[in-house]
Design a protein around this motif. Sequence first.
Motif, PDB file in Angstrom:
ATOM      1  N   ALA A   1      11.952  40.394  42.973  1.00 38.81           N
ATOM      2  CA  ALA A   1      10.698  40.109  43.682  1.00 38.81           C
ATOM      3  C   ALA A   1       9.682  39.450  42.746  1.00 38.81           C
ATOM      4  O   ALA A   1       8.940  38.554  43.160  1.00 38.81           O
ATOM      5  CB  ALA A   1      10.123  41.391  44.284  1.00 38.81           C
ATOM      6  N   ASP A   2       9.644  39.887  41.482  1.00 36.63           N
ATOM      7  CA  ASP A   2       8.732  39.291  40.492  1.00 36.63           C
ATOM      8  C   ASP A   2       9.023  37.814  40.282  1.00 36.63           C
ATOM      9  O   ASP A   2       8.131  37.031  39.961  1.00 36.63           O
ATOM     10  CB  ASP A   2       8.863  39.985  39.133  1.00 36.63           C
ATOM     11  CG  ASP A   2       8.338  41.398  39.123  1.00 36.63           C
ATOM     12  OD1 ASP A   2       7.482  41.743  39.963  1.00 36.63           O
ATOM     13  OD2 ASP A   2       8.793  42.165  38.248  1.00 36.63           O
ATOM     14  N   LEU A   3      10.285  37.434  40.396  1.00 40.19           N
ATOM     15  CA  LEU A   3      10.716  36.065  40.113  1.00 40.19           C
ATOM     16  C   LEU A   3      10.717  35.163  41.346  1.00 40.19           C
ATOM     17  O   LEU A   3      11.109  33.990  41.256  1.00 40.19           O
ATOM     18  CB  LEU A   3      12.109  36.087  39.485  1.00 40.19           C
ATOM     19  CG  LEU A   3      12.194  36.793  38.133  1.00 40.19           C
ATOM     20  CD1 LEU A   3      13.648  36.945  37.709  1.00 40.19           C
ATOM     21  CD2 LEU A   3      11.382  36.061  37.076  1.00 40.19           C
ATOM     22  N   ASP A   4      10.257  35.663  42.474  1.00 40.35           N
ATOM     23  CA  ASP A   4      10.258  34.889  43.716  1.00 40.35           C
ATOM     24  C   ASP A   4       9.147  33.839  43.671  1.00 40.35           C
ATOM     25  O   ASP A   4       8.009  34.103  44.059  1.00 40.35           O
ATOM     26  CB  ASP A   4      10.092  35.809  44.921  1.00 40.35           C
ATOM     27  CG  ASP A   4      10.099  35.064  46.241  1.00 40.35           C
ATOM     28  OD1 ASP A   4      10.275  33.826  46.259  1.00 40.35           O
ATOM     29  OD2 ASP A   4       9.916  35.729  47.279  1.00 40.35           O
ATOM     30  N   TRP A   5       9.497  32.643  43.221  1.00 34.42           N
ATOM     31  CA  TRP A   5       8.507  31.579  43.047  1.00 34.42           C
ATOM     32  C   TRP A   5       7.934  31.092  44.374  1.00 34.42           C
ATOM     33  O   TRP A   5       6.886  30.448  44.405  1.00 34.42           O
ATOM     34  CB  TRP A   5       9.102  30.423  42.256  1.00 34.42           C
ATOM     35  CG  TRP A   5      10.306  29.799  42.910  1.00 34.42           C
ATOM     36  CD1 TRP A   5      11.608  30.176  42.764  1.00 34.42           C
ATOM     37  CD2 TRP A   5      10.306  28.704  43.821  1.00 34.42           C
ATOM     38  NE1 TRP A   5      12.416  29.385  43.544  1.00 34.42           N
ATOM     39  CE2 TRP A   5      11.644  28.469  44.201  1.00 34.42           C
ATOM     40  CE3 TRP A   5       9.315  27.897  44.370  1.00 34.42           C
ATOM     41  CZ2 TRP A   5      12.001  27.469  45.088  1.00 34.42           C
ATOM     42  CZ3 TRP A   5       9.682  26.898  45.254  1.00 34.42           C
ATOM     43  CH2 TRP A   5      11.002  26.696  45.596  1.00 34.42           C
ATOM     44  N   THR A   6       8.572  31.425  45.501  1.00 33.44           N
ATOM     45  CA  THR A   6       8.047  31.010  46.801  1.00 33.44           C
ATOM     46  C   THR A   6       6.938  31.934  47.291  1.00 33.44           C
ATOM     47  O   THR A   6       6.228  31.596  48.232  1.00 33.44           O
ATOM     48  CB  THR A   6       9.161  30.953  47.869  1.00 33.44           C
ATOM     49  OG1 THR A   6       9.683  32.266  48.075  1.00 33.44           O
ATOM     50  CG2 THR A   6      10.280  30.006  47.446  1.00 33.44           C
ATOM     51  N   ASN A   7       6.786  33.084  46.637  1.00 31.27           N
ATOM     52  CA  ASN A   7       5.744  34.043  46.992  1.00 31.27           C
ATOM     53  C   ASN A   7       4.580  33.880  46.022  1.00 31.27           C
ATOM     54  O   ASN A   7       4.704  34.206  44.842  1.00 31.27           O
ATOM     55  CB  ASN A   7       6.309  35.462  46.934  1.00 31.27           C
ATOM     56  CG  ASN A   7       5.262  36.514  47.219  1.00 31.27           C
ATOM     57  OD1 ASN A   7       4.066  36.245  47.344  1.00 31.27           O
ATOM     58  ND2 ASN A   7       5.720  37.753  47.315  1.00 31.27           N
ATOM     59  N   LYS A   8       3.458  33.395  46.509  1.00 35.23           N
ATOM     60  CA  LYS A   8       2.296  33.142  45.641  1.00 35.23           C
ATOM     61  C   LYS A   8       1.738  34.421  45.010  1.00 35.23           C
ATOM     62  O   LYS A   8       0.978  34.353  44.058  1.00 35.23           O
ATOM     63  CB  LYS A   8       1.199  32.427  46.414  1.00 35.23           C
ATOM     64  CG  LYS A   8       1.579  31.009  46.778  1.00 35.23           C
ATOM     65  CD  LYS A   8       0.467  30.313  47.513  1.00 35.23           C
ATOM     66  CE  LYS A   8       0.940  29.031  48.114  1.00 35.23           C
ATOM     67  NZ  LYS A   8       0.582  27.858  47.416  1.00 35.23           N
ATOM     68  N   GLN A   9       2.123  35.590  45.533  1.00 35.20           N
ATOM     69  CA  GLN A   9       1.659  36.862  44.983  1.00 35.20           C
ATOM     70  C   GLN A   9       2.681  37.513  44.053  1.00 35.20           C
ATOM     71  O   GLN A   9       2.430  38.591  43.517  1.00 35.20           O
ATOM     72  CB  GLN A   9       1.284  37.816  46.115  1.00 35.20           C
ATOM     73  CG  GLN A   9       0.104  37.336  46.940  1.00 35.20           C
ATOM     74  CD  GLN A   9      -1.101  36.984  46.073  1.00 35.20           C
ATOM     75  OE1 GLN A   9      -1.506  37.764  45.218  1.00 35.20           O
ATOM     76  NE2 GLN A   9      -1.665  35.811  46.286  1.00 35.20           N
ATOM     77  N   SER A  10       3.837  36.870  43.841  1.00 31.06           N
ATOM     78  CA  SER A  10       4.829  37.454  42.941  1.00 31.06           C
ATOM     79  C   SER A  10       4.284  37.444  41.513  1.00 31.06           C
ATOM     80  O   SER A  10       3.369  36.685  41.172  1.00 31.06           O
ATOM     81  CB  SER A  10       6.142  36.676  42.997  1.00 31.06           C
ATOM     82  OG  SER A  10       6.006  35.412  42.354  1.00 31.06           O
ATOM     83  N   ARG A  11       4.820  38.281  40.698  1.00 28.50           N
ATOM     84  CA  ARG A  11       4.375  38.389  39.304  1.00 28.50           C
ATOM     85  C   ARG A  11       4.476  37.047  38.576  1.00 28.50           C
ATOM     86  O   ARG A  11       3.536  36.629  37.892  1.00 28.50           O
ATOM     87  CB  ARG A  11       5.202  39.451  38.586  1.00 28.50           C
ATOM     88  CG  ARG A  11       4.849  39.624  37.128  1.00 28.50           C
ATOM     89  CD  ARG A  11       5.623  40.785  36.554  1.00 28.50           C
ATOM     90  NE  ARG A  11       5.745  40.694  35.120  1.00 28.50           N
ATOM     91  CZ  ARG A  11       6.650  41.326  34.407  1.00 28.50           C
ATOM     92  NH1 ARG A  11       7.532  42.105  35.009  1.00 28.50           N
ATOM     93  NH2 ARG A  11       6.694  41.207  33.109  1.00 28.50           N
ATOM     94  N   SER A  12       5.605  36.358  38.696  1.00 32.47           N
ATOM     95  CA  SER A  12       5.758  35.085  37.996  1.00 32.47           C
ATOM     96  C   SER A  12       4.756  34.051  38.506  1.00 32.47           C
ATOM     97  O   SER A  12       4.189  33.290  37.704  1.00 32.47           O
ATOM     98  CB  SER A  12       7.188  34.561  38.116  1.00 32.47           C
ATOM     99  OG  SER A  12       7.549  34.350  39.471  1.00 32.47           O
ATOM    100  N   SER A  13       4.501  34.023  39.794  1.00 31.27           N
ATOM    101  CA  SER A  13       3.521  33.082  40.346  1.00 31.27           C
ATOM    102  C   SER A  13       2.119  33.380  39.829  1.00 31.27           C
ATOM    103  O   SER A  13       1.379  32.455  39.454  1.00 31.27           O
ATOM    104  CB  SER A  13       3.527  33.129  41.877  1.00 31.27           C
ATOM    105  OG  SER A  13       4.756  32.676  42.392  1.00 31.27           O
ATOM    106  N   ARG A  14       1.757  34.643  39.784  1.00 27.20           N
ATOM    107  CA  ARG A  14       0.427  35.019  39.257  1.00 27.20           C
ATOM    108  C   ARG A  14       0.313  34.679  37.775  1.00 27.20           C
ATOM    109  O   ARG A  14      -0.708  34.145  37.332  1.00 27.20           O
ATOM    110  CB  ARG A  14       0.157  36.509  39.492  1.00 27.20           C
ATOM    111  CG  ARG A  14      -0.092  36.856  40.957  1.00 27.20           C
ATOM    112  CD  ARG A  14      -0.628  38.273  41.144  1.00 27.20           C
ATOM    113  NE  ARG A  14      -0.049  39.268  40.257  1.00 27.20           N
ATOM    114  CZ  ARG A  14       1.058  39.975  40.509  1.00 27.20           C
ATOM    115  NH1 ARG A  14       1.720  39.778  41.629  1.00 27.20           N
ATOM    116  NH2 ARG A  14       1.495  40.867  39.657  1.00 27.20           N
TER     117      ARG A  14
END
Length: 155
Positions: free
Chosen positions: A42-55
């Motif tokens: 879930a942290d690495l889900d680049w399609t989710n703007k709220q994922s850890r990696s996106s933040r």
Amino acid sequence: MGKTLVAYFSASGVTARAAHAIAAATGGDLFEIEPAEPYTAADLDWTNKQSRSSREMGDDACRPAIKGSVADMDAYDTVFLGFPIWWYVEPRIVDTFLEAYDFAGKTVVPFATSGSSGIGGAEQRMRTICPAAAWKPGKLLNGVDAATWAKGVLD
């Protein structure tokens, strides 16, 4: 060229495979840049703007903590630095690594893996974060024999 370190961050294992091939080809020591808090899928889900990696990637000042440290960074003359390309640049945890050590007088050779982006943006950004290093041109290793490339860098 002296002692070689192959430091790498790998989220999916692709960059890790390249790092291991480079270490085997150069006789370099391996150091995995591991996050103190491991990334989940879930942290690495680049399609989710709220994922850890996106933040993290949305914040230039973000510096995720690293688990462990290089035992004797002063012993290394050359550092191969590997990472996946995230948002056209290196992941912020790589910036944490670059800021944790004194790279003055060391040769740093970046290498990356990517599904679609080049390494140019990362090279440019890392040079500004760590200007004391002697940077060699980096290489995107998709479809490239990492071992052969790395041996050529050291020749």
